[in-house]
Design a protein around this motif. Structure first.
Motif, mmCIF file in Angstrom:
data_model
loop_
_atom_site.group_PDB
_atom_site.id
_atom_site.type_symbol
_atom_site.label_atom_id
_atom_site.label_comp_id
_atom_site.label_asym_id
_atom_site.label_seq_id
_atom_site.Cartn_x
_atom_site.Cartn_y
_atom_site.Cartn_z
ATOM 1 N N ASP A 178 0.854 -1.189 0.000
ATOM 2 C CA ASP A 178 0.000 0.000 0.000
ATOM 3 C C ASP A 178 0.889 1.237 0.000
ATOM 4 N N THR A 179 0.846 2.015 -1.099
ATOM 5 C CA THR A 179 1.735 3.174 -1.210
ATOM 6 C C THR A 179 1.338 4.279 -0.252
ATOM 7 N N GLY A 180 0.081 4.564 -0.089
ATOM 8 C CA GLY A 180 -0.358 5.612 0.833
ATOM 9 C C GLY A 180 0.256 6.966 0.505
ATOM 10 N N GLU A 181 0.183 7.890 1.409
ATOM 11 C CA GLU A 181 0.756 9.230 1.252
ATOM 12 C C GLU A 181 2.237 9.149 1.591
ATOM 13 N N THR A 182 3.094 9.579 0.653
ATOM 14 C CA THR A 182 4.531 9.445 0.857
ATOM 15 C C THR A 182 5.214 10.763 1.180
ATOM 16 N N VAL A 183 4.506 11.881 1.103
ATOM 17 C CA VAL A 183 5.104 13.167 1.422
ATOM 18 C C VAL A 183 4.348 13.811 2.570
ATOM 19 N N VAL A 184 5.074 14.553 3.356
ATOM 20 C CA VAL A 184 4.474 15.261 4.473
ATOM 21 C C VAL A 184 4.453 16.739 4.121
ATOM 22 N N SER B 139 8.917 21.159 7.497
ATOM 23 C CA SER B 139 9.745 20.475 6.513
ATOM 24 C C SER B 139 10.133 19.118 7.078
ATOM 25 N N SER B 140 9.939 18.083 6.276
ATOM 26 C CA SER B 140 10.227 16.753 6.790
ATOM 27 C C SER B 140 11.501 16.138 6.236
ATOM 28 N N GLY B 141 12.142 16.817 5.296
ATOM 29 C CA GLY B 141 13.357 16.254 4.727
ATOM 30 C C GLY B 141 14.118 17.284 3.932
ATOM 31 N N VAL B 142 15.154 16.829 3.253
ATOM 32 C CA VAL B 142 15.938 17.700 2.389
ATOM 33 C C VAL B 142 16.012 17.063 1.013
ATOM 34 N N PRO B 143 16.040 17.836 -0.019
ATOM 35 C CA PRO B 143 15.796 19.276 -0.005
ATOM 36 C C PRO B 143 14.297 19.578 -0.028
ATOM 37 N N GLU B 144 13.971 20.732 0.464
ATOM 38 C CA GLU B 144 12.622 21.291 0.379
ATOM 39 C C GLU B 144 12.775 22.775 0.169
ATOM 40 N N THR B 145 11.861 23.354 -0.585
ATOM 41 C CA THR B 145 11.926 24.777 -0.880
ATOM 42 C C THR B 145 10.565 25.398 -0.627
ATOM 43 N N ASN C 135 15.289 27.668 0.963
ATOM 44 C CA ASN C 135 15.700 26.309 0.616
ATOM 45 C C ASN C 135 16.257 25.617 1.852
ATOM 46 N N VAL C 136 15.714 24.455 2.166
ATOM 47 C CA VAL C 136 16.212 23.633 3.266
ATOM 48 C C VAL C 136 17.112 22.576 2.628
ATOM 49 N N PHE C 137 18.395 22.581 2.993
ATOM 50 C CA PHE C 137 19.359 21.694 2.341
ATOM 51 C C PHE C 137 20.408 21.204 3.328
ATOM 52 N N ALA C 138 21.263 20.309 2.823
ATOM 53 C CA ALA C 138 22.403 19.815 3.598
ATOM 54 C C ALA C 138 23.503 19.415 2.626
ATOM 55 N N SER C 139 24.730 19.565 3.037
ATOM 56 C CA SER C 139 25.865 19.231 2.163
ATOM 57 C C SER C 139 25.944 17.731 1.898
ATOM 58 N N TRP C 140 25.402 16.927 2.786
ATOM 59 C CA TRP C 140 25.459 15.476 2.647
ATOM 60 C C TRP C 140 24.291 14.915 1.836
ATOM 61 N N ASP D 53 22.243 28.277 10.296
ATOM 62 C CA ASP D 53 22.759 27.015 10.826
ATOM 63 C C ASP D 53 21.702 26.376 11.730
ATOM 64 N N ASP D 54 21.062 25.319 11.240
ATOM 65 C CA ASP D 54 20.010 24.620 11.989
ATOM 66 C C ASP D 54 20.455 23.187 12.283
ATOM 67 N N ARG D 55 21.530 23.061 13.044
ATOM 68 C CA ARG D 55 22.124 21.741 13.306
ATOM 69 C C ARG D 55 21.164 20.779 13.985
ATOM 70 N N ASN D 56 20.270 21.309 14.811
ATOM 71 C CA ASN D 56 19.350 20.436 15.552
ATOM 72 C C ASN D 56 17.974 20.329 14.902
ATOM 73 N N ARG D 57 17.815 20.898 13.700
ATOM 74 C CA ARG D 57 16.592 20.815 12.910
ATOM 75 C C ARG D 57 15.383 21.481 13.573
ATOM 76 N N ILE D 58 15.607 22.413 14.478
ATOM 77 C CA ILE D 58 14.508 23.073 15.174
ATOM 78 C C ILE D 58 13.654 23.887 14.196
ATOM 79 N N VAL D 59 14.291 24.703 13.374
ATOM 80 C CA VAL D 59 13.546 25.521 12.406
ATOM 81 C C VAL D 59 12.946 24.630 11.327
ATOM 82 N N GLN D 60 13.702 23.673 10.852
ATOM 83 C CA GLN D 60 13.184 22.771 9.824
ATOM 84 C C GLN D 60 11.878 22.128 10.268
#
Length: 175
Positions: A26-32, A136-142, A70-75, A124-131
């Protein structure tokens, strides 16, 4: 009567396997999606991620002119894939700010050096508080942010070439 009861564990096991197989297919909803689309950005203030670029706060997003956040990460591999499109948007005159999550200044600096730097500000949102706070549930998101600091639209996933005109229209609609 006893012979019948020997088959009950097998029947229960097969029922559990069938239920698990059904749920796995069951694919369901895959994006938040963010619940804040159409609402003001929450209050936040992030320190600068890299030297020479200012940090980011809610006040920086409410300057009267629409922009992208843009919510991003170098990794993040999809973040590399969207880098050319972000550079294209910057060349079109779009102001782009960023939130770097779970990252380090050296890694972000190297990422920008390799893939281009479309950002005016990077928080710098190292702890993902703002994200997490903006939904935002992942990267990247805009996010398209209107001139008053409200989230006008959300783009989930990497920006592809065919998304650029859509984002430009969303920015125009946010004016």
């Amino acid at each position: 009567m006893r012979r019948w009861t020997l088959w009950v564990p097998l029947a229960v096991f097969l029922a559990v396997v069938a239920l698990a197989a059904w749920r796995l297919t069951d694919t369901g909803e895959t994006v938040v999606k963010s619940a804040l689309v159409g609402k003001p950005m929450p209050e936040f203030s992030l320190p600068a991620m890299v030297e020479g670029k200012p940090g980011l706060s809610r006040a920086d997003l409410a300057t009267g002119k629409p922009r992208l956040l843009n919510v991003f990460a170098s990794w993040c591999v999809p973040c590399i894939a969207e880098a050319p499109q972000l550079m294209q948007l910057k060349a079109a005159g779009v102001q782009i700010d960023a939130v770097a999550i779970k990252d380090t200044p050296d890694a972000v600096k190297a990422f920008l050096s390799r893939h281009g730097d479309p950002y005016a500000r990077i928080g710098d949102d190292r702890n993902r508080i703002v994200q997490i706070g903006i939904g935002s549930s992942g990267v990247p998101e805009t996010f398209v942010i209107d001139g008053q600091g409200r989230i006008a639209a959300q783009h989930i996933g990497d920006i592809r070439a065919d998304d650029v005109p859509k984002l430009l229209k969303a920015l125009e609609a946010a004016e």
